[in-house]
Design a protein around this motif. Structure first.
Motif, PDB file in Angstrom:
ATOM      1  N   GLY A  87      28.117 -21.410   6.011  1.00  0.00           N
ATOM      2  CA  GLY A  87      27.695 -22.522   5.169  1.00  0.00           C
ATOM      3  C   GLY A  87      26.734 -22.172   4.053  1.00  0.00           C
ATOM      4  O   GLY A  87      26.304 -23.050   3.303  1.00  0.00           O
ATOM      5  N   TYR A  88      26.399 -20.894   3.879  1.00  0.00           N
ATOM      6  CA  TYR A  88      25.429 -20.516   2.855  1.00  0.00           C
ATOM      7  C   TYR A  88      25.992 -20.584   1.439  1.00  0.00           C
ATOM      8  O   TYR A  88      25.238 -20.820   0.489  1.00  0.00           O
ATOM      9  CB  TYR A  88      24.925 -19.088   3.114  1.00  0.00           C
ATOM     10  CG  TYR A  88      23.907 -19.001   4.213  1.00  0.00           C
ATOM     11  CD1 TYR A  88      22.639 -19.530   4.068  1.00  0.00           C
ATOM     12  CD2 TYR A  88      24.215 -18.383   5.424  1.00  0.00           C
ATOM     13  CE1 TYR A  88      21.698 -19.441   5.079  1.00  0.00           C
ATOM     14  CE2 TYR A  88      23.282 -18.288   6.445  1.00  0.00           C
ATOM     15  CZ  TYR A  88      22.024 -18.823   6.268  1.00  0.00           C
ATOM     16  OH  TYR A  88      21.093 -18.740   7.270  1.00  0.00           O
ATOM     17  N   LEU A 310      20.383 -25.133   5.466  1.00  0.00           N
ATOM     18  CA  LEU A 310      20.409 -26.579   5.263  1.00  0.00           C
ATOM     19  C   LEU A 310      19.974 -26.993   3.858  1.00  0.00           C
ATOM     20  O   LEU A 310      20.109 -28.165   3.487  1.00  0.00           O
ATOM     21  CB  LEU A 310      19.499 -27.260   6.291  1.00  0.00           C
ATOM     22  CG  LEU A 310      19.809 -26.978   7.771  1.00  0.00           C
ATOM     23  CD1 LEU A 310      18.797 -27.685   8.660  1.00  0.00           C
ATOM     24  CD2 LEU A 310      21.227 -27.392   8.126  1.00  0.00           C
ATOM     25  N   LEU A 313      21.551 -29.513   1.357  1.00  0.00           N
ATOM     26  CA  LEU A 313      21.521 -30.938   1.679  1.00  0.00           C
ATOM     27  C   LEU A 313      20.360 -31.640   0.995  1.00  0.00           C
ATOM     28  O   LEU A 313      20.103 -32.821   1.261  1.00  0.00           O
ATOM     29  CB  LEU A 313      21.410 -31.134   3.193  1.00  0.00           C
ATOM     30  CG  LEU A 313      22.560 -30.560   4.022  1.00  0.00           C
ATOM     31  CD1 LEU A 313      22.263 -30.717   5.508  1.00  0.00           C
ATOM     32  CD2 LEU A 313      23.873 -31.229   3.660  1.00  0.00           C
ATOM     33  N   ALA A 365      23.170 -32.788  10.193  1.00  0.00           N
ATOM     34  CA  ALA A 365      23.085 -31.971   8.982  1.00  0.00           C
ATOM     35  C   ALA A 365      24.257 -31.000   8.885  1.00  0.00           C
ATOM     36  O   ALA A 365      24.794 -30.765   7.795  1.00  0.00           O
ATOM     37  CB  ALA A 365      21.763 -31.213   8.963  1.00  0.00           C
ATOM     38  N   LEU A 366      24.696 -30.441  10.009  1.00  0.00           N
ATOM     39  CA  LEU A 366      25.810 -29.498   9.984  1.00  0.00           C
ATOM     40  C   LEU A 366      27.122 -30.191   9.633  1.00  0.00           C
ATOM     41  O   LEU A 366      27.955 -29.631   8.895  1.00  0.00           O
ATOM     42  CB  LEU A 366      25.917 -28.782  11.333  1.00  0.00           C
ATOM     43  CG  LEU A 366      24.792 -27.783  11.629  1.00  0.00           C
ATOM     44  CD1 LEU A 366      24.893 -27.274  13.062  1.00  0.00           C
ATOM     45  CD2 LEU A 366      24.832 -26.626  10.640  1.00  0.00           C
ATOM     46  N   LEU A 369      26.793 -30.627   5.933  1.00  0.00           N
ATOM     47  CA  LEU A 369      26.870 -29.350   5.224  1.00  0.00           C
ATOM     48  C   LEU A 369      28.315 -28.928   4.996  1.00  0.00           C
ATOM     49  O   LEU A 369      28.670 -28.435   3.918  1.00  0.00           O
ATOM     50  CB  LEU A 369      26.134 -28.274   6.026  1.00  0.00           C
ATOM     51  CG  LEU A 369      26.126 -26.861   5.433  1.00  0.00           C
ATOM     52  CD1 LEU A 369      25.288 -26.817   4.166  1.00  0.00           C
ATOM     53  CD2 LEU A 369      25.589 -25.856   6.447  1.00  0.00           C
ATOM     54  N   HIS A 370      29.149 -29.110   6.008  1.00  0.00           N
ATOM     55  CA  HIS A 370      30.548 -28.687   5.910  1.00  0.00           C
ATOM     56  C   HIS A 370      31.463 -29.807   5.417  1.00  0.00           C
ATOM     57  O   HIS A 370      32.677 -29.591   5.302  1.00  0.00           O
ATOM     58  CB  HIS A 370      31.035 -28.196   7.270  1.00  0.00           C
ATOM     59  CG  HIS A 370      30.354 -26.946   7.734  1.00  0.00           C
ATOM     60  ND1 HIS A 370      30.551 -25.725   7.119  1.00  0.00           N
ATOM     61  CD2 HIS A 370      29.457 -26.721   8.746  1.00  0.00           C
ATOM     62  CE1 HIS A 370      29.822 -24.805   7.732  1.00  0.00           C
ATOM     63  NE2 HIS A 370      29.156 -25.387   8.717  1.00  0.00           N
TER      64      HIS A 370
END
Length: 448
Positions: A87-88, A310, A313, A365-366, A369-370
């Motif tokens: 996710g970076y 994160l 976000l 948050a995950l 994020l995706h």
């Protein structure tokens, strides 16, 4: 050292006189007096001379471009398939261009490989002091070996913060002595620490590349300085004045490279008031899944790299909210795997947090994020990311497991193995591949 340090030196002098006069390259100057001053302010002695060379900005640009061009396609592809998928940054990001862009961050550096200092053009005396201190660190504590032995990206970033903070502390002492004959006991700690932490946030906010690639300048200098200042003097943002008697005992700094080497970025951020790290996640493929999955590598992100994960976000959560969420970090383990049948690379990131509320925040948050959406309301853990890959995000109390791009049939068993009932205590293993921080250090010329 990079432009961050050059800017931070101005912060150190806000309550003092104008900057020390600049000086030219090694051909124009006898550097022995500056080397002696580095010994005095750091209270260590050189065992051998440190070579110094000066290069032009054009030469550095060419070096960075050449290093980016020379990066192996296989390595870049693996970086994208692992940390990008985590996710970076987008998996299809132009990593060569990103690595080439990093050349704009440099001002000078010490290399533990060549044992030499490289300067870009003319620099001020305090820059020489900073880089000479890196030479002292290396000669007395084998800085290169310490960095090589760091088992995870989190551990390496913590150690580098200690190295940069120590050099900045000696640099600050030099500046204080040169300007008014004082010492660190007269430094305006409140103004200095506040200014440095503001700069740290601005590096992230102004970054033109994914924030993962400014992990070092955004963390090691500002937070490293505060950590080392607290270690030496007892000063902190909350209590911005020395707690230890003057003159300060610099053997306390020596210990950061010997018997008290910081192991996590949370230690740096909390000034050693960190929680004990919780063993969590997988460092190898569970035995029942080895017929389908083979390990690529494993890593620990730690508090700071979890925050950077994160960070995108920020449009929905404020930087303060994200920092508070990341501060609840208690441990993590990222395992990267390859499907033996399809060749697909998958990620399994398990993490532990202070409490169930924080873990629930990370879980949400995950998904965000995706860009994930649940596929079937009957199975809320299974979803599809915005890029079309499968997701499995599950929380149990204060633990969270996130899987991406793993065969759907394998996800339940892989997730189960990553929770406490399926894990074994983590052990330090000999790495067959460099950690993320080690890879970036090798690829970017700002390494000490």
């Amino acid at each position: 050292m990079n432009q961050f340090v050059e800017r931070s030196a101005l912060v150190l002098l806000l309550a003092s006189a104008p900057a020390v006069a600049g000086c030219g390259g090694e051909d124009d100057l006898d550097l022995a007096p500056l080397a002696r001053r580095a010994e005095e302010v750091r209270e260590l002695s050189f065992k051998r001379e440190v070579p110094v060379r000066t290069v032009t900005r054009e030469e550095v640009d060419a070096l960075a471009e050449a290093e980016a061009t020379a990066a192996e396609e296989e390595e870049l592809a693996e970086l994208a398939a692992t940390y990008g998928r985590l996710g970076y940054f987008p998996v299809d990001a132009d990593l060569r261009a990103i690595l080439g862009h990093a050349r704009d961050l440099m001002g000078a550096w010490y290399s533990s490989d060549t044992k030499a200092i490289t300067l870009i053009g003319e620099v001020d005396d305090n820059v020489f002091i900073h880089e000479y201190v890196h030479g002292l660190q290396d000669q007395h504590f084998d800085l290169g070996a310490l960095l090589t032995a760091a088992p995870t990206s989190d551990a390496m970033l913590a150690l580098r913060a200690a190295a940069e903070g120590d050099a900045m502390l000696a640099e600050a002492r030099f500046l204080a002595q040169e300007h008014n004959g004082g010492d660190l006991d007269e430094l305006d700690w409140s103004r200095t620490i506040g200014g440095l932490l503001e700069i740290e946030q601005s590096i992230l906010a102004e970054s033109e590349v994914p924030v993962l690639f400014v992990q070092y300048p955004s963390f090691a200098y500002g937070f490293g300085f505060v950590y080392c200042a607290h270690n030496l003097t007892g000063a902190s943002a909350e209590m911005p004045f020395a707690q230890e008697p003057f003159p300060f005992d610099w053997s306390r700094e020596d210990a950061l490279f010997s018997d008290r080497v910081p192991a996590t970025t949370q230690q740096i951020l909390t000034l050693d008031r960190h929680d004990l790290e919780v063993p969590v996640g997988l460092q190898e493929v569970p035995s029942g899944l080895t017929d389908r999955l083979e390990p690529i590598s494993a890593d620990s992100l730690g508090e700071w790299l979890s925050y950077l994960l994160l960070y995108p976000l920020g449009g929905t959560l404020s930087p303060g909210d994200l920092r508070a969420l990341a501060a609840a970090w208690d441990g993590d383990r990222a395992l990267f795997v390859r499907d033996r049948q399809t060749g697909a690379t998958g990620t399994a990131w398990a993490s532990a947090w202070d409490d169930a509320e924080a873990a629930a925040g990370v879980q949400s948050a995950l998904w965000a994020l995706h860009g994930g959406k649940v596929i079937d309301e009957g199975e809320p853990r299974l979803g599809q990311a915005e890029d079309g890959e499968l997701l499995w995000i599950e929380r149990r109390e204060e633990r969270v497991v996130a899987l991406k791009n793993v065969d759907e049939a394998l996800m339940p068993a892989l997730a189960e193995a990553a929770f406490p009932s399926g894990i074994k205590p983590m052990r330090l293993t000999v790495r067959t591949r460099p950690s993320l921080a080690a890879w970036l250090s090798r690829s970017l010329p700002w390494r000490p």
